[in-house]
Motif scaffolding. Sequence first.
Motif, short mmCIF file in Angstrom:
data_model
loop_
_atom_site.label_atom_id
_atom_site.label_comp_id
_atom_site.label_asym_id
_atom_site.label_seq_id
_atom_site.Cartn_x
_atom_site.Cartn_y
_atom_site.Cartn_z
N SER A 69 0.84 -1.20 0.00
CA SER A 69 0.00 0.00 0.00
C SER A 69 0.87 1.24 0.00
CB SER A 69 -0.94 0.01 1.20
OG SER A 69 -0.21 0.14 2.39
N LEU A 70 0.26 2.34 -0.42
CA LEU A 70 0.94 3.61 -0.56
C LEU A 70 0.05 4.69 0.04
CD1 LEU A 70 3.29 5.17 -2.00
CD2 LEU A 70 1.76 5.34 -3.94
N LEU A 71 0.65 5.61 0.79
CA LEU A 71 -0.11 6.66 1.46
C LEU A 71 0.67 7.96 1.43
CD1 LEU A 71 -2.48 7.49 3.46
CD2 LEU A 71 -0.89 6.87 5.28
N PHE A 72 -0.01 9.04 1.06
CA PHE A 72 0.54 10.38 1.18
C PHE A 72 -0.10 11.02 2.40
CE2 PHE A 72 1.00 9.59 -3.38
CZ PHE A 72 2.34 9.90 -3.55
N TYR A 73 0.70 11.64 3.26
CA TYR A 73 0.15 12.23 4.48
C TYR A 73 1.00 13.42 4.92
CZ TYR A 73 3.88 9.86 7.00
OH TYR A 73 5.11 9.45 7.44
N LEU A 74 0.39 14.25 5.76
CA LEU A 74 1.10 15.39 6.35
C LEU A 74 1.75 14.95 7.64
CD1 LEU A 74 -1.46 18.30 5.91
CD2 LEU A 74 0.44 17.68 4.43
N LYS A 75 2.97 15.40 7.87
CA LYS A 75 3.67 15.05 9.11
C LYS A 75 4.03 16.35 9.82
CE LYS A 75 7.33 12.08 10.79
NZ LYS A 75 8.36 11.11 10.38
N VAL B 95 4.80 17.07 3.26
CA VAL B 95 4.03 15.91 2.81
C VAL B 95 4.99 14.74 2.67
CG1 VAL B 95 2.50 14.98 1.04
CG2 VAL B 95 2.44 17.43 1.57
N TYR B 96 4.63 13.62 3.29
CA TYR B 96 5.44 12.41 3.26
C TYR B 96 4.71 11.32 2.48
CZ TYR B 96 8.95 13.91 6.62
OH TYR B 96 9.98 14.54 7.24
N VAL B 97 5.48 10.35 1.99
CA VAL B 97 4.91 9.16 1.36
C VAL B 97 5.30 7.97 2.24
CG1 VAL B 97 6.91 8.88 -0.19
CG2 VAL B 97 4.73 7.79 -0.75
N ARG B 98 4.33 7.11 2.51
CA ARG B 98 4.57 5.91 3.31
C ARG B 98 4.29 4.70 2.42
NH1 ARG B 98 1.17 5.66 8.36
NH2 ARG B 98 2.85 6.94 9.19
N GLU C 110 5.30 20.89 0.47
CA GLU C 110 4.64 21.33 1.68
C GLU C 110 3.29 21.92 1.31
OE1 GLU C 110 7.37 24.20 3.27
OE2 GLU C 110 8.37 22.67 4.49
N CYS C 111 2.34 21.84 2.26
CA CYS C 111 1.04 22.43 1.99
C CYS C 111 0.39 22.88 3.29
CB CYS C 111 0.13 21.47 1.23
SG CYS C 111 -0.61 20.21 2.23
N GLU C 112 -0.64 23.66 3.15
CA GLU C 112 -1.42 24.15 4.27
C GLU C 112 -2.33 23.01 4.75
OE1 GLU C 112 -2.19 26.72 7.10
OE2 GLU C 112 -0.93 27.32 5.41
N PRO C 113 -2.34 22.70 6.05
CA PRO C 113 -3.16 21.59 6.55
C PRO C 113 -4.65 21.73 6.25
CG PRO C 113 -1.62 22.30 8.23
CD PRO C 113 -1.51 23.29 7.10
N SER C 114 -5.16 22.96 6.17
CA SER C 114 -6.58 23.14 5.90
C SER C 114 -6.95 22.76 4.47
CB SER C 114 -6.99 24.59 6.16
OG SER C 114 -6.28 25.47 5.29
N GLN C 115 -5.98 22.71 3.57
CA GLN C 115 -6.24 22.35 2.18
C GLN C 115 -6.06 20.85 1.91
OE1 GLN C 115 -3.42 24.96 0.14
NE2 GLN C 115 -5.17 26.11 -0.64
N TRP C 116 -5.60 20.09 2.89
CA TRP C 116 -5.27 18.68 2.69
C TRP C 116 -6.49 17.80 2.90
CZ3 TRP C 116 -1.47 16.34 0.39
CH2 TRP C 116 -1.27 14.98 0.58
N ASN C 117 -6.70 16.83 2.01
CA ASN C 117 -7.76 15.84 2.12
C ASN C 117 -7.11 14.52 2.54
OD1 ASN C 117 -9.76 13.94 1.78
ND2 ASN C 117 -10.46 14.75 -0.18
N ASN C 118 -7.30 14.12 3.80
CA ASN C 118 -6.67 12.91 4.31
C ASN C 118 -7.13 11.66 3.58
OD1 ASN C 118 -4.88 13.80 6.27
ND2 ASN C 118 -6.51 14.05 7.77
N ALA C 119 -8.42 11.57 3.27
CA ALA C 119 -8.95 10.37 2.63
C ALA C 119 -8.35 10.16 1.24
CB ALA C 119 -10.47 10.45 2.53
N ALA C 120 -8.18 11.23 0.50
CA ALA C 120 -7.65 11.12 -0.86
C ALA C 120 -6.12 11.20 -0.90
CB ALA C 120 -8.24 12.21 -1.74
N GLY C 121 -5.52 11.77 0.13
CA GLY C 121 -4.08 11.95 0.12
C GLY C 121 -3.65 12.99 -0.90
#
Length: 119
Positions: A6-12, A24-27, A42-53
């Motif tokens: 599996s692959l995941l993009f997420y904010l750390k 933004v990290y990739v796991r 890098e991005c603003e946390p308010s603009q990030w969609n966790n479900a979609a990555g």
Amino acid sequence: MKTTFSLLFYLKKPKNYAGGLMPVYVRISVNGQRSESTTGMECEPSQWNNAAGRLKGTKEEVKSFNAYFDDLQTKVYNAHRALSEGDDLITAETIRDKFLGKAEKSRYLIEIFKTIIKR
């Protein structure tokens, strides 16, 4: 042997985070073992969609940001496919290393001759 991948993009959140942009990290996960790497974005946390990555929105900047992640995702999947086609050991670290270009150290002709002579 069958592996789960599996692959995941997420904010750390960095230490001493006081607001603003987050990296933004990739796991990459294989059989429950994880390997992480930064994407360099890098991005603003308010603009990030966790479900979609991905980033939320339809502006051109958001589209190019998300296209970059699509490209990274394709590169990771290609690295996984190359390892599985080559019957190599598939771990989160080997996929990450192949994706980042940290593959095996190339051997020079002199090193090969030295190993032959030592035999």
